[in-house]
Design an enzyme around this catalytic site. Structure first.
Site, PDB file in Angstrom:
ATOM      1  CD  GLU A   1      -3.107  -1.067   2.092  1.00  0.00           C
ATOM      2  OE1 GLU A   1      -2.895  -0.453   3.161  1.00  0.00           O
ATOM      3  OE2 GLU A   1      -4.179  -1.641   1.841  1.00  0.00           O
ATOM      4  CD  GLU A  13      -3.713  -6.258   2.576  1.00  0.00           C
ATOM      5  OE1 GLU A  13      -4.581  -5.578   3.151  1.00  0.00           O
ATOM      6  OE2 GLU A  13      -2.491  -6.046   2.686  1.00  0.00           O
TER       7      GLU A  13
HETATM    8  C1  BG6 Z   1      -4.450  -2.952   4.721  1.00  0.00           C
HETATM    9  C2  BG6 Z   1      -3.116  -3.393   5.230  1.00  0.00           C
HETATM   10  O1  BG6 Z   1      -4.472  -1.586   4.854  1.00  0.00           O
HETATM   11  O2  BG6 Z   1      -5.594  -3.284   5.397  1.00  0.00           O
HETATM   12  C3  BG6 Z   1      -3.164  -4.491   6.270  1.00  0.00           C
HETATM   13  O3  BG6 Z   1      -2.249  -3.760   4.195  1.00  0.00           O
HETATM   14  C4  BG6 Z   1      -4.344  -4.258   7.183  1.00  0.00           C
HETATM   15  O4  BG6 Z   1      -1.942  -4.496   6.950  1.00  0.00           O
HETATM   16  C5  BG6 Z   1      -5.606  -4.344   6.340  1.00  0.00           C
HETATM   17  O5  BG6 Z   1      -4.401  -5.125   8.253  1.00  0.00           O
HETATM   18  C6  BG6 Z   1      -6.896  -4.259   7.112  1.00  0.00           C
HETATM   19  O6  BG6 Z   1      -6.894  -3.135   7.933  1.00  0.00           O
HETATM   20  P1  BG6 Z   1      -7.163  -3.264   9.491  1.00  0.00           P
HETATM   21  O7  BG6 Z   1      -7.075  -1.890  10.026  1.00  0.00           O
HETATM   22  O8  BG6 Z   1      -8.521  -3.859   9.623  1.00  0.00           O
HETATM   23  O9  BG6 Z   1      -6.116  -4.159   9.995  1.00  0.00           O
END
Ligand code: BG6
Length: 488
Positions: free
Chosen positions: A197, A386
């Site tokens: 990111e 993701e």
């Molecule tokens: C992304 C990141 O922003 O979102 C992860 O790459 C992160 O590291 C994921 O965990 C989800 O966000 P959060 O705040 O729910 O952990």
């Protein structure tokens, strides 16, 4: 369903959120080691000791007071210290992923496990061996590693004593680290992501409404250094192993216009350019886009860009585009009647969407939108690296966990990917976020769970770390077995 044979189904974690073992194996510290837990409404704090010896805490991103140093303080709990103890459980975790039929596991290397301060010339052998064994274990189960070289964890020493990414020298330290990874893990790893990111560095600047031009200047220069570091790493990775495929990783968050007022349409386009496209354009196309001048001018940004930087950016374009996808946001030039606020999200509420307990608006069609835009813009292979739902889980008396809400989140996102493939997108893989429960990056909570595998650990640090299968575990196993044909 349109998924091609060999589609890389899998899941993802990051070292900082899964591994733990913060003071084991010669590992140095990172910023998360001095970051407390928070909630959706209570921020995470970074802790320090000031010049007079007093304990203090500040928002992440604030500058340390003069004479202070980062410190772990006894009165706070630091959830990333142990995280979910992947450090001791990786064999068991990889076996569970193998049982689900994973083709690919995305994880990250902790920079300070290889270079504790970031300044060392030779890497820490214990750290290298730890990752080598992890990659070998994955191979035993036929799982391809997808390795993120940097997932938010610059060694704390570099941040505290060397100015972190605002200092151009950090590029050299990162390049030494990335080169070590390409050399040492040659043959074990073929798929890499240079920075997680990377666009986050500037995406959230407009959020607070209080960001000064000086903040913009720092953030854009910091990002420029990362973009150059990424481009150098891509060139070195290719030179070390011609089989390496190296991608960028962008936070893929659509910013929709709230109305069809042309001013809203233009605002949404500009927000997409600034928040999402800017970094990927440089990494995929090898130069700053024309609209960069508009962004720099808007905040009086004067970037230090050398001739060599421009050559590196041009020579170090990535082999594929990857992004994370959770939700979409809405912007308007009008006064919003209905707003939403969560971690990493703010602005106008979209009444066509449902929202999670953390204020994230589920939007599977937005995933198709993002995929089709990125494919048209870059004409590169794509991976969604993701995607997932952070939710509260309940463990029943018999130990079962009926997380139908998680299945109901993933199913339409998988259908959206299938439609995008039918429409011509060259999609290679899908790694769901937090396939094993882990510590949330935004809030530091474990109860914001994403996993198919449950971990017995709570936000106060109580639990056995025992792993168990949720209903979604069996569901995803079937999805993979049928290459996305059976979505339940
Ligand atoms: C992304 C990141 O922003 O979102 C992860 O790459 C992160 O590291 C994921 O965990 C989800 O966000 P959060 O705040 O729910 O952990």
């Amino acid at each position: 369903m349109a998924f091609p044979e060999g589609f890389l189904w899998g899941g993802a974690v990051s070292a900082g959120q899964w591994e733990g073992g913060w003071d084991l194996g010669g590992r140095g510290m990172t910023m998360t080691d001095v970051t407390t837990g928070g909630t959706v409404s209570e921020p995470r704090y970074v802790t320090y000791i000031d010049k007079d010896g007093n304990h203090g805490k500040m928002w992440n991103g604030e500058r340390l007071p003069e004479g202070a140093h980062y410190a772990v303080l006894p009165e706070y709990h630091y959830p990333n210290h142990e995280a979910v103890d992947g450090y001791h459980h990786y064999k068991e975790d990889i076996a569970l992923l193998g049982e689900m039929g994973f083709k690919q596991f995305r994880m990250s290397i902790c920079w300070s496990r290889l270079f504790p301060t970031g300044l060392e010339i030779e890497p820490n052998v214990e750290g290298l061996n730890f990752y080598k064994d992890m990659f070998k274990t994955m191979r035993e189960y036929g799982i391809e590693p997808l390795v993120t070289i940097w997932h938010f964890d610059t060694p704390l020493y570099l941040v505290e004593h060397c100015g972190g990414w605002e200092n151009r020298e950090t590029i050299d330290h990162y390049v030494r680290y990335a080169t070590t990874c390409f050399r040492e893990f040659k043959g074990l790893v073929h798929h890499w992501l240079t920075f997680n990111e990377i666009n986050n560095t500037i995406m959230f600047l407009p959020f607070t409404g209080q960001t000064t031009d000086e903040d913009y200047q720092h953030a854009y220069q910091h990002l420029h250094h990362k973009l150059v570091a990424s481009a150098k790493a891509v060139q070195i990775g290719h030179a070390i192993d011609g089989d390496n495929m190296i991608g960028c990783m962008i936070s893929g968050m659509p910013w929709y216009p709230s109305t069809c007022d042309p001013a809203d349409i233009l605002l949404s386009q500009h927000r997409m350019e600034e928040g999402v496209w800017y970094s990927g354009d440089v990494q995929c196309l090898g130069e700053y886009p024309s609209y960069a001048t508009r962004l720099w001018k808007a905040h009086n940004i004067k970037l230090d860009i050398t001739q060599n930087d421009l050559v590196d950016l041009a020579m170090g374009t990535v082999d594929f585009y990857s992004f994370s996808y959770y939700m979409s946001n809405v912007v308007t030039t009008h006064t919003a009647k209905d707003t939403v606020r969560g971690n990493f999200t703010a602005g106008v509420r979209n009444n066509y969407l449902k929202y999670s307990d953390w204020g994230w608006g589920y939007d599977p069609i937005g995933l198709q939108w993002m995929l089709e835009w990125a494919a048209a813009r870059y004409d590169l292979p794509i991976m969604v690296v993701e995607n997932g739902l952070g939710a509260f889980d309940t463990v029943e008396d018999d130990g079962s966990i009926h997380d139908t809400y998680r299945i109901d989140y993933h199913r339409p996102h998988i259908e959206a990917m299938s439609r995008a493939i039918e429409n011509g997108v060259d999609l290679w893989g899908y790694t769901t976020w937090g396939c094993i429960d882990l510590v949330s990056a935004g809030t530091g909570e474990i109860r914001k769970r994403y996993g198919f595998v449950y971990v017995d650990m709570d936000d106060e640090g109580n639990g056995t770390m025992a792993r168990s299968r949720k209903d979604s575990f069996y569901w995803y196993k079937r999805v993979i077995e049928t290459n996305g044909e059976e979505l339940g």
